[in-house]
Write a protein that holds these residues in place. Structure first.
Motif, mmCIF file in Angstrom:
data_model
loop_
_atom_site.group_PDB
_atom_site.id
_atom_site.type_symbol
_atom_site.label_atom_id
_atom_site.label_comp_id
_atom_site.label_asym_id
_atom_site.label_seq_id
_atom_site.Cartn_x
_atom_site.Cartn_y
_atom_site.Cartn_z
ATOM 1 N N SER A 286 0.983 -0.995 -0.257
ATOM 2 C CA SER A 286 -0.071 -0.503 0.149
ATOM 3 C C SER A 286 1.148 1.213 -0.134
ATOM 4 C CB SER A 286 -0.684 -0.073 0.737
ATOM 5 O OG SER A 286 -2.189 0.736 1.172
ATOM 6 N N GLY A 287 1.862 1.234 0.769
ATOM 7 C CA GLY A 287 2.856 2.280 0.641
ATOM 8 C C GLY A 287 3.475 2.589 -0.714
ATOM 9 N N SER A 288 4.355 1.499 -1.227
ATOM 10 C CA SER A 288 4.640 2.053 -2.043
ATOM 11 C C SER A 288 3.476 1.831 -3.324
ATOM 12 C CB SER A 288 5.225 0.436 -2.927
ATOM 13 O OG SER A 288 5.675 -0.394 -1.683
ATOM 14 N N ASN A 289 2.594 1.932 -3.627
ATOM 15 C CA ASN A 289 1.931 2.687 -4.741
ATOM 16 C C ASN A 289 1.242 3.935 -4.388
ATOM 17 O OD1 ASN A 289 1.036 -0.473 -5.525
ATOM 18 N ND2 ASN A 289 -0.466 -0.596 -4.016
ATOM 19 N N ASP A 290 0.967 4.198 -2.773
ATOM 20 C CA ASP A 290 1.205 5.597 -2.597
ATOM 21 C C ASP A 290 2.643 6.315 -2.493
ATOM 22 O OD1 ASP A 290 -1.368 4.996 -1.264
ATOM 23 O OD2 ASP A 290 -0.907 4.767 0.853
ATOM 24 N N GLU B 188 2.773 7.533 -6.374
ATOM 25 C CA GLU B 188 1.730 8.302 -6.602
ATOM 26 C C GLU B 188 1.670 9.848 -6.782
ATOM 27 O OE1 GLU B 188 -2.107 6.937 -5.122
ATOM 28 O OE2 GLU B 188 -2.377 5.960 -6.496
ATOM 29 N N ALA B 189 2.990 9.641 -5.010
ATOM 30 C CA ALA B 189 2.712 10.898 -4.551
ATOM 31 C C ALA B 189 4.323 11.496 -5.303
ATOM 32 C CB ALA B 189 3.782 10.192 -3.132
ATOM 33 N N VAL B 190 5.261 10.450 -5.841
ATOM 34 C CA VAL B 190 6.565 10.692 -6.723
ATOM 35 C C VAL B 190 6.264 11.446 -7.626
ATOM 36 C CG1 VAL B 190 8.477 9.906 -7.015
ATOM 37 C CG2 VAL B 190 8.038 9.471 -5.320
ATOM 38 N N GLN B 191 4.903 10.180 -8.119
ATOM 39 C CA GLN B 191 4.370 11.041 -9.454
ATOM 40 C C GLN B 191 3.901 12.773 -8.794
ATOM 41 O OE1 GLN B 191 4.712 9.800 -12.307
ATOM 42 N NE2 GLN B 191 3.844 11.642 -13.895
ATOM 43 N N SER B 192 3.204 13.190 -8.500
ATOM 44 C CA SER B 192 2.903 13.773 -7.769
ATOM 45 C C SER B 192 3.704 14.767 -7.285
ATOM 46 C CB SER B 192 2.063 13.737 -6.620
ATOM 47 O OG SER B 192 1.081 15.519 -6.574
ATOM 48 N N GLN B 193 4.872 14.432 -7.195
ATOM 49 C CA GLN B 193 6.135 15.334 -6.443
ATOM 50 C C GLN B 193 7.006 15.766 -7.976
ATOM 51 O OE1 GLN B 193 6.558 16.938 -3.940
ATOM 52 N NE2 GLN B 193 8.706 18.242 -4.554
ATOM 53 N N LEU B 194 7.104 14.454 -8.821
ATOM 54 C CA LEU B 194 7.598 14.630 -10.082
ATOM 55 C C LEU B 194 7.166 15.258 -11.129
ATOM 56 C CD1 LEU B 194 9.487 14.309 -12.475
ATOM 57 C CD2 LEU B 194 7.913 12.938 -13.398
ATOM 58 N N SER C 111 10.778 7.937 -9.043
ATOM 59 C CA SER C 111 8.971 6.950 -9.376
ATOM 60 C C SER C 111 8.702 5.436 -10.117
ATOM 61 C CB SER C 111 8.520 7.941 -10.265
ATOM 62 O OG SER C 111 7.816 7.569 -11.052
ATOM 63 N N ALA C 112 10.255 5.389 -11.355
ATOM 64 C CA ALA C 112 10.089 3.758 -11.978
ATOM 65 C C ALA C 112 11.325 3.030 -10.758
ATOM 66 C CB ALA C 112 11.334 4.233 -12.646
ATOM 67 N N ILE C 113 11.795 3.355 -9.887
ATOM 68 C CA ILE C 113 12.206 2.402 -8.909
ATOM 69 C C ILE C 113 10.804 1.730 -6.980
ATOM 70 C CG2 ILE C 113 13.871 2.322 -6.511
ATOM 71 C CD1 ILE C 113 15.815 3.715 -7.641
ATOM 72 N N SER C 114 9.999 3.204 -6.871
ATOM 73 C CA SER C 114 8.813 2.967 -6.755
ATOM 74 C C SER C 114 7.811 1.832 -7.300
ATOM 75 C CB SER C 114 8.001 4.171 -6.431
ATOM 76 O OG SER C 114 9.005 5.452 -5.678
ATOM 77 N N GLU C 115 7.632 2.131 -8.372
ATOM 78 C CA GLU C 115 6.898 1.361 -9.479
ATOM 79 C C GLU C 115 7.178 -0.074 -9.852
ATOM 80 O OE1 GLU C 115 6.268 2.783 -13.294
ATOM 81 O OE2 GLU C 115 5.453 4.739 -12.243
ATOM 82 N N GLU C 116 8.405 -0.248 -8.932
ATOM 83 C CA GLU C 116 9.460 -1.738 -9.547
ATOM 84 C C GLU C 116 9.105 -2.032 -7.866
ATOM 85 O OE1 GLU C 116 13.096 -1.782 -11.307
ATOM 86 O OE2 GLU C 116 12.522 -0.974 -12.866
ATOM 87 N N VAL C 117 9.195 -0.796 -7.000
ATOM 88 C CA VAL C 117 9.261 -2.017 -5.659
ATOM 89 C C VAL C 117 7.853 -1.608 -5.341
ATOM 90 C CG1 VAL C 117 9.069 -0.916 -3.596
ATOM 91 C CG2 VAL C 117 10.981 -0.169 -4.643
ATOM 92 N N ALA C 118 6.238 -1.786 -5.775
ATOM 93 C CA ALA C 118 5.136 -1.882 -5.710
ATOM 94 C C ALA C 118 4.995 -3.120 -6.058
ATOM 95 C CB ALA C 118 4.640 -1.100 -5.962
ATOM 96 N N ALA C 119 5.643 -3.342 -7.435
ATOM 97 C CA ALA C 119 5.319 -4.562 -8.169
ATOM 98 C C ALA C 119 6.483 -5.808 -7.498
ATOM 99 C CB ALA C 119 6.077 -4.903 -10.133
ATOM 100 N N HIS C 120 7.590 -5.448 -7.438
ATOM 101 C CA HIS C 120 7.785 -6.794 -6.212
ATOM 102 C C HIS C 120 7.477 -6.977 -5.380
ATOM 103 C CE1 HIS C 120 11.114 -6.984 -9.200
ATOM 104 N NE2 HIS C 120 11.694 -6.264 -8.675
ATOM 105 N N ALA C 121 7.222 -5.992 -4.171
ATOM 106 C CA ALA C 121 6.221 -5.850 -3.051
ATOM 107 C C ALA C 121 4.294 -6.449 -3.485
ATOM 108 C CB ALA C 121 5.245 -3.965 -2.757
#
Length: 496
Positions: free
Chosen positions: A236-240, A243-249, A452-462
């Motif tokens: 859940s945190g990875s998805n958040d 999203e937060a990183v994308q917004s920050q981007l 952002s890319a790493i977060s997406e990968e972390v979300a997928a791996h999570a």
């Protein structure tokens, strides 16, 4: 005889031997009882003799049965068999006249070999031989045997001795074999006990290890459950975070655009400050010239005042200095022209000076015109000079005031120039900072893109890890159940 083996095994063996001996004893005594009862029916014996024989035969058997019911492995059965049958055999041998009665002992001699006990068999065998010898002696005494029956006597004696000897020999060999067998059984028993001890130790260790494994499995199950919950939170945190990183981007990209606009504005400010600096430098130079000219004007005004003061004393010489007046008029006109030019350059601040210059120009023109009529207006010269003196004083005051204002303006231009230099320096610093900020923000944009890319990968791996954790959790539960079953089996094995 049975030392070295387990007491339970020893008792079981004795119970088995008692069973065999009892059955043989019952069979032999039963047959003897039947035989004597048949002889009674034939009329060859008295009832009392037959009853005595049956009682002596079946009495020990009854005692054996009673003892056997109480305890299968009792030694009393062994003694009932040996002593009871010895009494019956002795009674029969001493009360009969039959040559073949001695054979009644043969089945029981075979039966008692089941005990494999030489010490038990020896007195019985010796007793049998003695009984047979006594019987033979009695038969000779009674005349049942004669010298003609010596062959039968020898056969009976040697048969009994041979049977007893063989039985003793068999008992000895059987006892030795039994002892050897018992020694082997003892060794095997010791090995078995050692093996059982090892098995029990191994079982205890296995039980302990299984218990520890069950506890560790339970702890692992709890850890896996906690890990599952943590991975759910991570997922859940990875998805958040994504999203937060994308917004920050997006926000950082907007900041980057603003920074670029600020950078362009800073460049415009620097260009404007360069132009302003040049204009201030030019204005400062002009003000310096104006200050210098104002000082010269003050000096000229003072000289005019002095000259006008002298005019009051040299009124009588007015005609002689008319040329001087014309010259002064020309200079005054030229001065007025220069003053007008400088006033025009000074702009709003030189408006008063322009008025004065205009007045001076008019006065010069009037003076020039009045020179022509000097002779006619000589009487008015004094008044005109007085007026000129007053106007000159006022003009000098105005020029001095203008001089002070010009000096202040020069000081203001100096301050403006200094502040402009500071602003210019700060603008350059700001431009440098903006450039650094733009570069840093660009790096931030790149980093956030990577994050952002790493977060997406972390979300997928999570998500994948969460699925694997759920599968592992199921496996751990199955392992815990299996450990419980193993622990139960090990406990049952230990109890057995």
């Amino acid at each position: 005889m049975n030392s070295g083996i387990n007491p339970k095994e020893k008792d079981y063996e004795l119970a088995r031997e008692n069973t065999v001996a009892m059955n043989c004893h019952f069979l032999v005594c039963g047959i003897i009882s039947i035989a004597y009862f048949v002889e009674f029916l034939k009329g060859d014996g008295t009832l009392l003799y037959v009853l005595a024989t049956i009682i002596l035969a079946m009495g020990p058997v009854v005692g054996e049965i009673i003892c056997y019911k109480k305890q299968h492995d009792t030694k009393m059965i062994k003694h009932f068999v040996g002593i009871g049958y010895a009494i019956l055999y002795t009674f029969v041998m001493f009360t009969t006249n039959n040559h073949f009665t001695f054979v009644y002992v043969i089945p029981m001699l075979i039966a008692i070999t089941v005990y494999n006990d030489f010490k038990y068999s020896l007195p019985i065998e010796v007793g049998v031989v003695i009984v047979n010898v006594i019987q033979l002696a009695l038969f000779f005494k009674r005349g049942i045997y004669t010298k003609a029956d010596m062959a039968s006597v020898e056969i009976q004696f040697f048969v009994i001795v041979l049977i007893c000897g063989i039985q003793l020999y068999v008992s000895i060999v059987a006892e030795k074999l039994n002892q050897k067998k018992l020694a082997e059984l003892k060794a095997e028993h010791e090995k078995t006990e050692e093996l059982l001890t090892r098995i029990m130790d191994t079982s205890d260790k296995m039980t302990q290890q299984i218990t520890e494994s069950a506890q560790k499995t339970a702890s692992l199950g709890e850890s896996m459950q906690a890990m599952k919950e943590s991975m759910e939170e991570v997922n859940s945190g990875s998805n958040d975070t994504a999203e937060a990183v994308q917004s920050q981007l997006n926000q950082t990209e907007e900041i980057q655009a603003m920074v670029e606009q600020v950078e362009k504005g800073t460049e415009n400010i620097i260009d404007s400050m360069n132009q302003n600096k040049e204009a201030i430098a030019q204005g400062n130079a002009n003000v310096g010239i104006l200050v210098k000219q104002a000082e010269e004007t003050v000096e000229s005004g003072k000289k005019v005042t002095e000259e006008l003061s002298q005019l009051d004393t040299y009124m009588s010489q007015m005609n002689s200095i008319l040329d001087i007046i014309n010259s002064i008029t020309s200079q005054t006109s030229l001065l007025a022209l220069n003053a007008s030019i400088e006033a025009a350059r000074a702009g709003e601040a030189g408006r008063g000076f322009a008025v004065v210059a205009s007045e001076i120009s008019q006065m010069a023109q009037q003076t020039k015109d009045s020179t022509v009529q000097i002779s006619q207006l000589i009487e008015n010269v004094s008044n005109a000079i007085q007026m000129v003196v007053e106007v000159s004083g006022s003009m000098i005051s105005m020029i001095e005031s203008q001089n002070e204002t010009t000096e202040k303006t020069a000081e203001s231009f100096t301050v403006i120039e200094k502040n402009s230099d500071n602003v210019y320096g700060h603008s350059n610093e700001l431009a440098a900072y903006v450039t650094k900020l733009a570069d840093a923000n660009k790096k931030i944009v790149d980093s956030i893109s990577t994050i952002s890319a790493i977060s997406e990968e972390v979300a997928a791996h999570a998500s994948d890890t969460l699925s694997a954790t759920e599968s592992n959790n199921v496996i751990v539960e199955e392992l815990a159940a299996l450990s419980g079953q193993l622990e139960t089996l090990a406990q049952e094995l230990k109890e057995q």
